[in-house]
Enzyme design. Structure first.
Site, PDB file in Angstrom:
ATOM      1  N   ASN A   9       0.874  -1.174   0.000  1.00 59.54           N
ATOM      2  CA  ASN A   9       0.000   0.000   0.000  1.00 59.54           C
ATOM      3  C   ASN A   9       0.915   1.229   0.000  1.00 59.54           C
ATOM      4  OD1 ASN A   9      -1.806   2.031   0.490  1.00 59.54           O
ATOM      5  ND2 ASN A   9      -2.362   1.369   2.567  1.00 59.54           N
ATOM      6  N   TRP A  10       1.061   1.818  -1.178  1.00 60.83           N
ATOM      7  CA  TRP A  10       1.997   2.951  -1.299  1.00 60.83           C
ATOM      8  C   TRP A  10       1.433   4.221  -0.659  1.00 60.83           C
ATOM      9  CZ3 TRP A  10       4.598   3.197  -6.847  1.00 60.83           C
ATOM     10  CH2 TRP A  10       5.400   2.063  -7.010  1.00 60.83           C
ATOM     11  N   LYS A  11       0.142   4.236  -0.360  1.00 57.18           N
ATOM     12  CA  LYS A  11      -0.520   5.449   0.147  1.00 57.18           C
ATOM     13  C   LYS A  11      -0.228   6.614  -0.808  1.00 57.18           C
ATOM     14  CE  LYS A  11      -0.299   3.409   4.673  1.00 57.18           C
ATOM     15  NZ  LYS A  11      -0.313   3.577   6.115  1.00 57.18           N
ATOM     16  N   HIS A  94      -9.703   1.099   4.619  1.00 56.65           N
ATOM     17  CA  HIS A  94      -8.452   1.346   5.352  1.00 56.65           C
ATOM     18  C   HIS A  94      -8.717   2.337   6.498  1.00 56.65           C
ATOM     19  CE1 HIS A  94      -4.399   2.689   6.299  1.00 56.65           C
ATOM     20  NE2 HIS A  94      -3.975   1.572   5.749  1.00 56.65           N
ATOM     21  N   GLU A  96      -7.158   4.813   7.490  1.00 55.01           N
ATOM     22  CA  GLU A  96      -6.964   6.234   7.147  1.00 55.01           C
ATOM     23  C   GLU A  96      -8.185   6.782   6.399  1.00 55.01           C
ATOM     24  OE1 GLU A  96      -3.103   5.700   5.321  1.00 55.01           O
ATOM     25  OE2 GLU A  96      -2.265   5.289   7.303  1.00 55.01           O
ATOM     26  N   GLU A 164      -5.410  -4.637  10.761  1.00 50.29           N
ATOM     27  CA  GLU A 164      -4.417  -3.583  10.936  1.00 50.29           C
ATOM     28  C   GLU A 164      -4.760  -2.788  12.196  1.00 50.29           C
ATOM     29  OE1 GLU A 164      -2.425  -2.527   6.937  1.00 50.29           O
ATOM     30  OE2 GLU A 164      -4.194  -1.288   7.150  1.00 50.29           O
ATOM     31  N   GLY A 170       2.259   2.702  10.747  1.00 52.29           N
ATOM     32  CA  GLY A 170       3.202   3.795  10.549  1.00 52.29           C
ATOM     33  C   GLY A 170       3.856   4.277  11.834  1.00 52.29           C
ATOM     34  N   SER A 209       3.287  -1.687  10.488  1.00 56.58           N
ATOM     35  CA  SER A 209       4.739  -1.698  10.704  1.00 56.58           C
ATOM     36  C   SER A 209       5.377  -3.060  10.418  1.00 56.58           C
ATOM     37  CB  SER A 209       5.081  -1.223  12.122  1.00 56.58           C
ATOM     38  OG  SER A 209       4.625   0.114  12.305  1.00 56.58           O
ATOM     39  N   GLY A 230       2.755  -0.935   4.335  1.00 59.34           N
ATOM     40  CA  GLY A 230       2.808   0.479   3.949  1.00 59.34           C
ATOM     41  C   GLY A 230       4.251   0.909   3.756  1.00 59.34           C
ATOM     42  N   GLY A 231       4.812   1.543   4.793  1.00 63.59           N
ATOM     43  CA  GLY A 231       6.138   2.161   4.697  1.00 63.59           C
ATOM     44  C   GLY A 231       7.206   1.282   4.056  1.00 63.59           C
TER      45      GLY A 231
HETATM   46  P1  PGA Z   1       2.652   0.608   7.679  1.00 62.76           P
HETATM   47  O1  PGA Z   1       1.199   0.781   7.006  1.00 62.76           O
HETATM   48  O2  PGA Z   1       3.239  -0.680   7.148  1.00 62.76           O
HETATM   49  O3  PGA Z   1       3.419   1.820   7.225  1.00 62.76           O
HETATM   50  O4  PGA Z   1       2.462   0.569   9.143  1.00 62.76           O
HETATM   51  C1  PGA Z   1       0.349  -0.327   6.813  1.00 62.76           C
HETATM   52  C2  PGA Z   1      -0.956   0.141   6.211  1.00 62.76           C
HETATM   53  O5  PGA Z   1      -1.462   1.189   6.610  1.00 62.76           O
HETATM   54  O6  PGA Z   1      -1.541  -0.528   5.320  1.00 62.76           O
END
Ligand code: PGA
Length: 246
Positions: A9-11, A94, A96, A164, A170, A209, A230-231
């Site tokens: 997930n590149w966001k 998600h 967010e 999640e 993050g 994470s 994500g990251g």
């Molecule tokens: P993260 O994000 O790996 O940066 O914690 C995961 C996500 O939000 O899908």
């Protein structure tokens, strides 16, 4: 045997030059792997990634879709359009989106149904906040997100679920493998009650994470079938290591 699945997930990250360098480096580092691998860039880069992934077995997904099929909805992108652009997967619900765009379980349910109608495989995200976990409400929150989003779907075939915990996204904090496994086993119970036929076979991903360093330990848990990353998915070496670990 559930086939491992790892989704990036590149966001809201990337640029034409960054994406090209990242994908080329990732594909060159990715050795033999068992896991199905999906990259979800921002919408505007789907065409670029489709070209970059053409001769690989890595497939394309999107980070969200509209709950409406088509019409006067400025800024929205429909599930059918994503399919048209080569997506096979779409992330829905998600945290967010829930937090910054006030997405309710009912809206998430409508998005899931649009995704299924367009032939996309949806990844439904669920997870509790730190306060909810501390108040002992983690399972109750996750169950109500699952029932709110999945309750009206005719069947759960092709769906994946990402657990999640919001406090782990993050932040560098990861749920311990035992905490993650406990919740995954709980989720498997809830989805198996909803759909006896497809529930037990659904792939359950952990997200929050995930890094090269903790991936293998998470994937060793009985009910963790992969990860939503994500990251670390923005780092070719780290992401290749995570996919290989699955
Ligand atoms: P993260 O994000 O790996 O940066 O914690 C995961 C996500 O939000 O899908």
């Amino acid at each position: 045997m559930r086939h491992p699945l790892v989704i990036a997930n590149w966001k809201m990250h990337g640029s034409g030059a960054f994406n090209q360098a990242l994908v080329e480096a990732f594909l060159s580092l990715l050795g033999k792997h068992r896991a199905e691998c999906v990259l979800c860039p921002p919408f505007v880069y789907l065409g670029q990634l489709k070209d970059l992934l053409r001769s690989s077995d890595v497939v394309l997904g999107a980070q969200d879709c509209s709950h409406i099929a088509q019409g006067a909805y400025t800024g929205e992108v429909s599930a059918q359009m994503l399919s048209d652009c080569g997506c096979q997967w779409v992330i829905v619900g998600h945290s967010e989106r829930r937090q910054y765009h006030q997405e309710s379980d009912a809206l998430v349910a409508a998005k899931l149904s649009m995704a299924q109608r367009a032939g996309l495989s949806p990844v439904l995200c669920v997870g509790e906040t730190q306060e909810q976990r501390e108040a002992g409400e983690a399972q109750g929150v996750v169950k109500s997100q699952l029932l709110g989003a999945l309750g009206d779907l005719p069947d759960l075939q092709g769906l994946a679920i990402a657990y999640e915990p919001v406090w782990a996204i993050g932040t560098g904090l990861t749920a311990s493998p035992e905490q993650a496994q406990d919740m995954h086993a709980f989720i498997r119970g809830v989805v198996s009650d909803l759909d006896e036929k497809n529930g037990p076979a659904l792939r359950l991903l952990y997200g929050g994470s995930v890094k090269a360093e903790n991936a293998a330990e998470l994937f060793a848990q009985a009910d963790i079938d992969g990860a939503l990353v994500g990251g670390a998915s923005l780092d070719a070496q780290a992401f290749a290591a995570i996919v290989s670990a699955a």
